[in-house]
Design a protein around this motif. Structure first.
Motif, PDB file in Angstrom:
ATOM      1  N   ALA A  93     -44.648 -85.371 -77.140  1.00 22.62           N
ATOM      2  CA  ALA A  93     -44.543 -84.543 -75.936  1.00 22.62           C
ATOM      3  C   ALA A  93     -44.178 -83.099 -76.272  1.00 22.62           C
ATOM      4  N   VAL A  94     -43.313 -82.901 -77.235  1.00 23.81           N
ATOM      5  CA  VAL A  94     -42.927 -81.534 -77.619  1.00 23.81           C
ATOM      6  C   VAL A  94     -44.108 -80.785 -78.228  1.00 23.81           C
ATOM      7  N   VAL A  95     -44.874 -81.466 -79.075  1.00 27.79           N
ATOM      8  CA  VAL A  95     -46.030 -80.815 -79.699  1.00 27.79           C
ATOM      9  C   VAL A  95     -47.063 -80.432 -78.640  1.00 27.79           C
ATOM     10  N   ILE A  96     -47.338 -81.342 -77.726  1.00 28.92           N
ATOM     11  CA  ILE A  96     -48.330 -81.053 -76.689  1.00 28.92           C
ATOM     12  C   ILE A  96     -47.828 -79.967 -75.746  1.00 28.92           C
ATOM     13  N   ALA A  97     -46.563 -80.029 -75.378  1.00 25.92           N
ATOM     14  CA  ALA A  97     -45.999 -79.005 -74.495  1.00 25.92           C
ATOM     15  C   ALA A  97     -46.048 -77.635 -75.167  1.00 25.92           C
ATOM     16  N   TRP A  98     -45.810 -77.591 -76.462  1.00 27.60           N
ATOM     17  CA  TRP A  98     -45.873 -76.310 -77.162  1.00 27.60           C
ATOM     18  C   TRP A  98     -47.301 -75.774 -77.168  1.00 27.60           C
ATOM     19  N   TRP A 103     -47.550 -70.256 -74.856  1.00 28.86           N
ATOM     20  CA  TRP A 103     -47.941 -68.880 -74.549  1.00 28.86           C
ATOM     21  C   TRP A 103     -46.871 -68.172 -73.728  1.00 28.86           C
ATOM     22  N   LEU A 104     -46.047 -68.912 -73.006  1.00 28.43           N
ATOM     23  CA  LEU A 104     -44.973 -68.280 -72.235  1.00 28.43           C
ATOM     24  C   LEU A 104     -43.968 -67.604 -73.157  1.00 28.43           C
ATOM     25  N   GLU A 109     -42.213 -62.461 -76.027  1.00 27.89           N
ATOM     26  CA  GLU A 109     -41.958 -61.745 -77.271  1.00 27.89           C
ATOM     27  C   GLU A 109     -42.863 -60.524 -77.387  1.00 27.89           C
ATOM     28  N   THR A 110     -44.116 -60.655 -76.990  1.00 31.75           N
ATOM     29  CA  THR A 110     -45.064 -59.544 -77.051  1.00 31.75           C
ATOM     30  C   THR A 110     -44.644 -58.433 -76.106  1.00 31.75           C
TER      31      THR A 110
END
Length: 126
Positions: A93-98, A103-104, A109-110
């Protein structure tokens, strides 16, 4: 009696995790439809399915005596059957959520870097 009741209440944790992942899958599905992303959100459904093993393990623990319950928490196959799928589910779930929602963090950061490197207009002080 009290031990059985507390064990039954322990089922709430896997159910809460399953519900949270299901909600995240629904939100990600809608986001993916709008942005035309690949259907990686289906991995959340796999994560929900992995939580069924700890759920069943907790339900099977109802009716065990206190001594039998304490032996299940050690380095045993039963503990692996409970904790292994739960850890795999959270990792998936963490990998998919990332992948879907990372992008948020990158956008923030950008924006912060753009503000820091933007020149100050003449006549204005920082």
């Amino acid at each position: 009696m009290t031990t059985d009741l507390l064990t039954l209440l322990g089922v709430a944790a896997p159910l809460a995790a399953m519900f949270s992942l299901w909600v995240l899958a629904q939100i990600s599905r809608r986001f993916g439809e709008v942005t035309h992303r690949p259907p990686l959100y289906r991995g959340f459904y796999a994560a929900v399915a992995l939580w069924s093993f700890p759920l069943v393990a907790r339900l099977l623990a109802i009716g065990l005596t206190g001594d039998e319950t304490t032996t299940l928490g050690g380095n045993s196959l039963e503990a692996l059957a409970h904790n292994g799928p739960a850890a795999l589910s959270v990792t998936l779930a963490v990998v998919i959520a990332w992948r879907y929602w990372g992008w948020l963090v990158i956008a923030r950061e950008t924006q912060a870097r753009a503000k820091a490197s933007a020149p100050t207009p003449p006549g204005r002080s920082q």
